[in-house]
Write a protein that holds these residues in place. Structure first.
Motif, PDB file in Angstrom:
ATOM      1  N   MET A   1      11.642   3.119  -8.023  1.00 21.23           N
ATOM      2  CA  MET A   1      11.100   2.459  -6.838  1.00 21.23           C
ATOM      3  C   MET A   1      12.207   1.712  -6.100  1.00 21.23           C
ATOM      4  O   MET A   1      12.047   1.363  -4.939  1.00 21.23           O
TER       5      MET A   1
ATOM      6  N   PHE B   1      -6.217   0.752  -2.118  1.00 19.18           N
ATOM      7  CA  PHE B   1      -6.264   1.233  -0.745  1.00 19.18           C
ATOM      8  C   PHE B   1      -7.568   0.756  -0.112  1.00 19.18           C
ATOM      9  O   PHE B   1      -8.567   0.609  -0.799  1.00 19.18           O
TER      10      PHE B   1
ATOM     11  N   ASN C   1      -3.210  -3.811  -5.393  1.00 16.71           N
ATOM     12  CA  ASN C   1      -3.086  -3.250  -4.054  1.00 16.71           C
ATOM     13  C   ASN C   1      -3.941  -2.003  -3.884  1.00 16.71           C
ATOM     14  O   ASN C   1      -3.427  -0.907  -3.644  1.00 16.71           O
TER      15      ASN C   1
ATOM     16  N   THR D   1      -3.862   4.526 -11.565  1.00 17.24           N
ATOM     17  CA  THR D   1      -2.627   4.993 -12.187  1.00 17.24           C
ATOM     18  C   THR D   1      -2.925   5.982 -13.306  1.00 17.24           C
ATOM     19  O   THR D   1      -2.227   6.979 -13.472  1.00 17.24           O
TER      20      THR D   1
ATOM     21  N   LEU E   1       0.835  -1.201   0.000  1.00 20.70           N
ATOM     22  CA  LEU E   1       0.000   0.000   0.000  1.00 20.70           C
ATOM     23  C   LEU E   1       0.870   1.252   0.000  1.00 20.70           C
ATOM     24  O   LEU E   1       0.576   2.227  -0.688  1.00 20.70           O
TER      25      LEU E   1
ATOM     26  N   ARG F   1       7.547  10.083 -10.575  1.00 20.63           N
ATOM     27  CA  ARG F   1       6.519   9.064 -10.370  1.00 20.63           C
ATOM     28  C   ARG F   1       5.152   9.546 -10.812  1.00 20.63           C
ATOM     29  O   ARG F   1       4.241   8.754 -11.000  1.00 20.63           O
ATOM     30  N   LYS F   2       4.993  10.867 -10.975  1.00 18.35           N
ATOM     31  CA  LYS F   2       3.716  11.333 -11.498  1.00 18.35           C
ATOM     32  C   LYS F   2       3.646  11.107 -12.997  1.00 18.35           C
ATOM     33  O   LYS F   2       2.569  11.000 -13.566  1.00 18.35           O
TER      34      LYS F   2
ATOM     35  N   LEU G   1      13.700   2.818  -2.657  1.00 16.42           N
ATOM     36  CA  LEU G   1      13.138   2.486  -1.353  1.00 16.42           C
ATOM     37  C   LEU G   1      13.893   1.359  -0.669  1.00 16.42           C
ATOM     38  O   LEU G   1      13.710   1.109   0.511  1.00 16.42           O
TER      39      LEU G   1
ATOM     40  N   PHE H   1       1.108  -3.040 -10.093  1.00 15.97           N
ATOM     41  CA  PHE H   1       1.885  -4.087  -9.451  1.00 15.97           C
ATOM     42  C   PHE H   1       1.319  -5.471  -9.715  1.00 15.97           C
ATOM     43  O   PHE H   1       0.202  -5.634 -10.160  1.00 15.97           O
TER      44      PHE H   1
ATOM     45  N   ASN I   1      10.922   3.906 -12.561  1.00 15.99           N
ATOM     46  CA  ASN I   1      10.269   4.931 -11.743  1.00 15.99           C
ATOM     47  C   ASN I   1      10.926   5.046 -10.368  1.00 15.99           C
ATOM     48  O   ASN I   1      10.318   5.499  -9.407  1.00 15.99           O
TER      49      ASN I   1
ATOM     50  N   ARG J   1      11.622  -1.529 -12.070  1.00 16.73           N
ATOM     51  CA  ARG J   1      11.504  -0.652 -10.928  1.00 16.73           C
ATOM     52  C   ARG J   1      12.550   0.458 -10.950  1.00 16.73           C
ATOM     53  O   ARG J   1      12.448   1.411 -10.177  1.00 16.73           O
TER      54      ARG J   1
ATOM     55  N   MET K   1       2.825   2.999 -12.158  1.00 14.96           N
ATOM     56  CA  MET K   1       3.150   1.571 -12.033  1.00 14.96           C
ATOM     57  C   MET K   1       1.942   0.764 -11.576  1.00 14.96           C
ATOM     58  O   MET K   1       1.211   1.183 -10.674  1.00 14.96           O
TER      59      MET K   1
ATOM     60  N   VAL L   1       9.598  12.558  -6.839  1.00 17.09           N
ATOM     61  CA  VAL L   1       8.138  12.591  -6.747  1.00 17.09           C
ATOM     62  C   VAL L   1       7.532  12.994  -8.088  1.00 17.09           C
ATOM     63  O   VAL L   1       6.522  12.431  -8.519  1.00 17.09           O
TER      64      VAL L   1
ATOM     65  N   LEU M   1       3.336   5.754  -3.125  1.00 19.08           N
ATOM     66  CA  LEU M   1       4.550   6.419  -3.629  1.00 19.08           C
ATOM     67  C   LEU M   1       4.604   6.370  -5.142  1.00 19.08           C
ATOM     68  O   LEU M   1       5.035   7.324  -5.789  1.00 19.08           O
ATOM     69  N   ALA M   2       4.159   5.233  -5.704  1.00 18.59           N
ATOM     70  CA  ALA M   2       4.213   5.099  -7.164  1.00 18.59           C
ATOM     71  C   ALA M   2       3.286   6.075  -7.857  1.00 18.59           C
ATOM     72  O   ALA M   2       3.428   6.346  -9.050  1.00 18.59           O
ATOM     73  N   LEU M   3       2.306   6.608  -7.109  1.00 18.00           N
ATOM     74  CA  LEU M   3       1.401   7.584  -7.702  1.00 18.00           C
ATOM     75  C   LEU M   3       1.959   8.993  -7.613  1.00 18.00           C
ATOM     76  O   LEU M   3       1.330   9.953  -8.035  1.00 18.00           O
ATOM     77  N   GLY M   4       3.159   9.120  -7.039  1.00 17.75           N
ATOM     78  CA  GLY M   4       3.763  10.443  -6.962  1.00 17.75           C
ATOM     79  C   GLY M   4       3.491  11.150  -5.654  1.00 17.75           C
ATOM     80  O   GLY M   4       3.582  12.374  -5.585  1.00 17.75           O
TER      81      GLY M   4
END
Lengths: 238, 314, 252
Positions: free
Chosen positions: C54, C98, C96, C162, B195, C85-86, C57, C92, C52, C49, C90, C82, B200-203
């Protein structure tokens, strides 16, 4: 977003969108119909060349090139679909049949060109044609190509049956005419050259008819998943 | 002569005879006895309290002041005092504990020494005897901070440098801080890494992710932690013995610098220093009953809220 | 050069001492679907990954080389991750969503970006759900929790989420591997439609899926890029023997 192709099922009135794979298959079908039409025209021209006047060589050459190009294109499309889409069941049969049918059509085109070439060299052509009743035969060959294209389009059992019946009739007529010509050649040595050319030409026409039968067999395979190659077809309930 | 064929039936699954699993049954039996024993003890204790206290237990008891040298009357001020205590305690402990837990799970690096130090401190705090908190409260809050504040604001006049509800609540909040931190941390850990990655992947920045994804997911943990803390704070006595609790006040506390009465403390006083212990027995039992009901129902509420939130998330 | 969206130059990635990606150089064409295939552990997901960022992390990760998106090296010090990533979204492997409502899931991205008015958000949510081919199924229950959707629906919801931030590039990490065949084909069809607007890079361990959906295919093995080319060519006449062996199932 692109507009999707819509198909309406005429019986149930359900509308659904074609996937891009189905669109590819539809495109392939159209190419086959196109090459079939070209072969039909080529055969029609050859019958014209035989029964009436000689025709434009340039047009014939152009059509022959088109047929050859489309045959190669169909092979490429089929290879691509096999590799990328892994078709199964009716899709698989459709692709397999497409490749075979394309080859048969290409040969029909070649044979038609041979007929055109050979009919130039027959002296007293029209007398011979009238004497051995070749006019009807030629017309039937023209008809069988039309029927074959129809049967690919409709996938109908009756159309397939018509093709087989026509083929039998053509074969019979051709055999009879050839026998008569041989008899004539035996007694009149003057007609040997023309007669021989005519026999070869008749054999070409027979071959065209056989290729049409093969195409009909592949259509049957597509529809019924049964391979009826090399059958005599007399016992088939068609 | 025909040979008789004896057919031995071989079991497809195994050749073992179907026997009795003695060891298994024994373990089950012992466990069952233990459970029954615990339930029995619980019922006996509850039974005694309810039986002895039911005479005095009434709405009047809860809503009136003690009278006649605390041999009669009710426990209203003790109830209110306890209530104010846990409220101030929560205001102090919950935000602090939540932020600490968020730091530990979201920001601290794997092998950070600070995080290790914090975790060690939390664990140690959790096992410190509660009387030590009381001593700490006396020494640090009252004698150091309180007198310091008096010197700075009141020109030395004694106002903050003595036991009151503020210092007692702060002392209690230290006691319950580990509970809150652990509960919130547990809740945060249940939020799957995917989650956070999705956010984070959405910016989103790390802070936006915490605010919008992590924090809402931790609310159940915060609630559980708070209610557990409150139920503990309502019952503990040692920390408030010399930081603010009084055994009799004629009025309710009016400001944070006032002293207060407290349920747990009240029971202690009643049973050790009352003028007539026999007479006050029913009051003691009734007060115990009130405290028990309070604590049990708080725990029940915590469980219900937690399960509701879990069901909503599904 | 106008047709190239991403240019990768000698990109290497280290997990501590271990070199997981070895000097990868390739070009990703714009508005096409590029598939990354290869056996497990070959680095295709790791590479994805990287695009973008990722992998930032993960502690202990070091990346050398350049990854140029529209000419800008995204690993440059001055670049804000940031913002990257806009523009590079991505999807997955395991969906996932929310634990919020369907509407809130899709509106999450735009809200983060400062869009507050309900009308704007409503419009973005509807457009995104339509693009993800799931609008008809959820339009009457936008307030319901996203967790009540089926696996395939959740994945399409994640795609909608996305899309809602209007990225240029969409990265998909085995998006259909956890789904049943019908849902998988829906996702594949969706990819086909999306490529008109977006550049799509999809990692898949299912070669047939790569063959069906992509225009270009890149074959990875043990952290190296072995071959990249038009999918038609890769699956009918690959240039490298390793590629042919993998595709025909001789190894891997």
């Amino acid at each position: 977003m692109q507009s999707k192709s819509i198909i309406q099922n005429p019986t149930s009135k359900i509308v659904y969108y074609m996937t891009h794979f189905e669109i590819e298959l539809e495109k392939l079908k159209n190419v086959i119909i196109k090459i079939g039409k070209l072969a039909e025209i080529q055969v029609s021209e050859s019958v014209k060349a035989l029964l009436s006047e000689p025709i434009e060589g340039k047009e014939v050459k152009k059509t022959e090139n088109k047929i050859d190009k489309l045959d190669v294109k169909i092979d490429e499309i089929c290879q691509s679909i096999f590799a990328l889409q892994q078709p199964v069941a009716s899709d698989l049969r459709f692709i397999m049949a497409a490749m075979q049918i394309s080859n048969e059509i290409e040969r029909i085109g070649d044979l038609a060109v041979s007929v055109i070439k050979r009919s130039k060299n027959i002296k007293d052509k029209h007398d011979l044609i009238a004497k051995f009743e070749i006019g009807d035969l030629a017309k039937q060959v023209e008809l069988i190509t039309i029927k074959t294209n129809e049967c690919y389009l409709t996938r109908d059992e009756n159309n397939i049956g018509e093709v087989f019946i026509l083929n039998r009739s053509i074969k019979k007529k051709s055999e009879a005419a050839i026998n008569n010509i041989i008899v004539e050649m035996k007694s009149h040595s003057k007609v040997v050259v023309s007669g021989t050319n005519l026999v070869i030409l008749l054999k070409h026409l027979e071959r065209i008819s056989e290729h049409c039968t093969n195409i009909a067999e592949y259509v049957h395979f597509m529809v019924n998943a049964k391979i009826i190659k090399h059958d005599k077809h007399e016992d088939l309930d068609l | 002569m025909e040979a008789t064929i004896i057919e031995t039936k071989t079991n497809f699954f195994s050749n073992k005879k179907k026997g009795v699993d003695i060891k298994g049954k024994l373990v089950v039996g012992i466990t069952q006895v233990a459970v029954l024993l615990i339930i029995a003890i619980l019922f006996v204790i509850l039974g005694i309290i309810v039986y002895e206290g039911r005479a005095k237990f009434s709405w009047e008891f809860i809503s009136s002041f003690p009278t006649n040298g605390m041999t009669e009357g009710g426990i209203f001020p003790a109830l209110i005092g306890t209530f104010i205590l846990v409220v101030v305690m929560s205001i102090a402990a919950v935000p602090f504990g939540t932020i600490t837990a968020i730091y530990l799970t979201e920001y601290a690096k794997e092998n950070s020494k600070i995080a290790a130090a914090i975790r060690f401190s939390v664990r140690t705090l959790a096992v410190v005897p509660s009387i030590i908190f009381g001593l700490f409260g006396l020494g640090f809050f009252i004698q150091f901070m309180g007198t310091g504040m008096d010197k700075a604001f009141n020109g030395g006049e004694l106002h903050w440098g003595q036991p009151n509800i503020l210092w007692a609540s702060l002392t209690m909040s230290l006691l319950t801080l580990p509970v809150i931190i652990v509960s919130v941390e547990e809740a945060l850990k249940t939020i799957p890494r995917e989650l956070r990655e999705a956010s984070l992947a959405l910016g989103a920045t790390k802070w936006q992710t915490i605010k919008n994804v992590v924090f809402p997911g931790s609310i159940s943990g915060i609630m559980t932690g708070t209610i557990l803390a409150v139920s503990r704070g309502a019952g503990e006595v040692a920390p408030i013995l010399f930081t603010g609790a009084a055994y009799y006040l004629a009025t309710l506390p009016k400001s944070l610098s006032d002293q207060f009465m407290n349920l747990g403390y009240h029971i202690y006083i009643m049973s050790t220093q009352s003028s007539d212990v026999e007479k006050t027995m029913p009051i003691q039992f009734a007060t115990t009953l009130v405290l028990l009901i309070l604590t049990l129902s708080l725990n029940l509420v915590a469980v219900i809220i937690r399960s509701r939130i879990r069901r909503k998330a599904k | 050069m106008k047709n190239i969206k991403i240019e990768v130059k000698d990109l290497s990635l280290y997990y501590g001492e271990k070199k997981a990606l070895k000097e990868i150089s390739l070009e990703i064409p714009r508005n096409k679907v590029t598939a990354l295939i290869g056996p497990s552990g070959c680095g295709k997901s790791t590479f994805l990954r990287c695009i973008n960022r990722m992998n930032d992390l993960i502690p202990d990760v070091k990346i050398t080389g350049q990854m140029l998106v529209e000419g800008i090296d995204i690993y440059d010090k001055n670049v804000d991750v940031v913002n990257i990533r806009k523009k590079i979204g991505m999807v997955f492997q395991k969906s996932n969503p929310f634990p919020k409502s369907i509407y809130e899931n899709v509106a999450y991205g735009p809200k983060i970006n400062g869009i507050k008015t309900k009308n704007e958000l409503d419009e973005i949510v509807e457009t995104s759900l339509r693009q993800a081919a799931i609008w008809d199924e959820v339009k009457d229950r936008l307030g319901d929790s996203a967790m009540g959707l089926s696996g395939g629906q959740q994945q399409r919801l994640c795609i909608a989420r996305t899309l809602a931030v209007s990225p240029d590039i969409i990265l998909m990490d085995e998006p259909a591997s956890a789904l049943d065949p019908i849902s998988t084909s829906k996702i594949e069809e969706l990819v086909h439609e999306l490529k008109e607007q977006y550049t799509i890079i999809i990692v898949t361990h299912n070669m047939q899926q790569a063959a069906r959906t992509s225009d270009y295919t890149a074959f990875f093995y043990l952290g190296e890029l072995i071959e990249i080319g038009k999918t038609n060519a890769i699956f009918t006449k690959p240039e490298q023997k390793q590629t042919e062996d993998y595709i025909t199932g001789r190894f891997g």
